[in-house]
Design a protein around this motif. Structure first.
Motif, PDB file in Angstrom:
ATOM      1  N   LEU A 215      -2.460  -3.646  13.886  1.00  0.00           N
ATOM      2  CA  LEU A 215      -2.101  -4.059  12.532  1.00  0.00           C
ATOM      3  C   LEU A 215      -3.303  -4.618  11.773  1.00  0.00           C
ATOM      4  CD1 LEU A 215       1.375  -5.720  13.157  1.00  0.00           C
ATOM      5  CD2 LEU A 215       0.905  -3.531  12.054  1.00  0.00           C
ATOM      6  N   CYS A 216      -4.121  -5.402  12.441  1.00  0.00           N
ATOM      7  CA  CYS A 216      -5.308  -5.950  11.779  1.00  0.00           C
ATOM      8  C   CYS A 216      -6.297  -4.848  11.429  1.00  0.00           C
ATOM      9  CB  CYS A 216      -5.964  -7.003  12.664  1.00  0.00           C
ATOM     10  SG  CYS A 216      -5.023  -8.536  12.758  1.00  0.00           S
ATOM     11  N   SER A 217      -6.434  -3.866  12.310  1.00  0.00           N
ATOM     12  CA  SER A 217      -7.327  -2.736  12.033  1.00  0.00           C
ATOM     13  C   SER A 217      -6.807  -1.943  10.831  1.00  0.00           C
ATOM     14  CB  SER A 217      -7.438  -1.812  13.231  1.00  0.00           C
ATOM     15  OG  SER A 217      -8.001  -2.502  14.315  1.00  0.00           O
ATOM     16  N   ALA A 218      -5.500  -1.715  10.801  1.00  0.00           N
ATOM     17  CA  ALA A 218      -4.913  -0.985   9.671  1.00  0.00           C
ATOM     18  C   ALA A 218      -5.085  -1.759   8.366  1.00  0.00           C
ATOM     19  CB  ALA A 218      -3.434  -0.713   9.939  1.00  0.00           C
ATOM     20  N   ALA A 219      -4.903  -3.080   8.421  1.00  0.00           N
ATOM     21  CA  ALA A 219      -5.079  -3.903   7.217  1.00  0.00           C
ATOM     22  C   ALA A 219      -6.542  -3.886   6.780  1.00  0.00           C
ATOM     23  CB  ALA A 219      -4.626  -5.329   7.491  1.00  0.00           C
ATOM     24  N   PHE A 220      -7.456  -3.947   7.737  1.00  0.00           N
ATOM     25  CA  PHE A 220      -8.886  -3.923   7.419  1.00  0.00           C
ATOM     26  C   PHE A 220      -9.252  -2.597   6.748  1.00  0.00           C
ATOM     27  CE2 PHE A 220     -13.390  -3.363   8.511  1.00  0.00           C
ATOM     28  CZ  PHE A 220     -13.898  -4.554   8.009  1.00  0.00           C
ATOM     29  N   ILE A 221      -8.731  -1.500   7.281  1.00  0.00           N
ATOM     30  CA  ILE A 221      -9.004  -0.169   6.697  1.00  0.00           C
ATOM     31  C   ILE A 221      -8.396  -0.065   5.299  1.00  0.00           C
ATOM     32  CG2 ILE A 221      -8.464   2.295   6.926  1.00  0.00           C
ATOM     33  CD1 ILE A 221      -8.816   1.881   9.982  1.00  0.00           C
TER      34      ILE A 221
END
Length: 160
Positions: A152-158
């Motif tokens: 989820l954090c990776s998706a939010a960062f992207i």
């Protein structure tokens, strides 16, 4: 000039977003770990004070099912199995080692990492009662939550 300023501003905003996402992830993981540990210790305390009665066939059980075993340690150091579930209580060598590690730690509760057991030791007039509970499910839950948080954090960062 404006392009460099824009790049710096985006980099600063992304750094703040990364720090915030990391803090949220750490808070979720830390609070979940603390909650799981607290619930486990509460159940172990309940087991030590009021051993779980096995429900009759057809009777609904509203409590938590916890893989555990209980050892009774006498004043003279004798260790006797006092009940439990999901464990082979005939392996006296394992029981002696687990009880020895719990007593030697000098703590009321802790985790024996090598055997994935949490223990709670309650002292009484006639010795001690030590409740051991398996922590494998907690570890699996936290590992799954960590992976989900990373995703989820990776998706939010992207997305940012």
């Amino acid at each position: 000039m404006i392009r460099k300023l824009r790049v710096k501003l985006v980099a600063i905003i992304m750094a703040f977003a990364t720090v915030i996402l990391a803090c949220v992830m750490a808070a979720v993981l830390g609070l979940t770990r603390a909650t799981l540990e607290h619930e486990s210790l509460d159940m172990m305390r309940h087991i030590a004070l009021n051993p779980i009665q096995v429900p009759a066939p057809g009777e609904e059980f509203d409590g938590v099912r916890l893989p555990y075993f209980v050892l009774s340690v006498g004043e003279d150091g004798t260790i006797e199995p006092a009940g439990g579930g999901y464990y082979d209580l005939s392996d006296t060598e394992f029981l002696q080692q687990a009880a020895g590690k719990a007593v030697d730690s000098g703590r009321q509760n802790s985790v024996l990492t090598d055997s994935h057991l949490r223990f709670l030791r309650l002292d009484t007039d006639s010795g001690s009662t030590i409740v051991f509970a398996d922590t494998s499910n907690e570890t699996q839950t936290l590992t799954g939550l960590f992976r989900t948080c990373l995703l989820l954090c990776s998706a939010a960062f992207i997305a940012f």
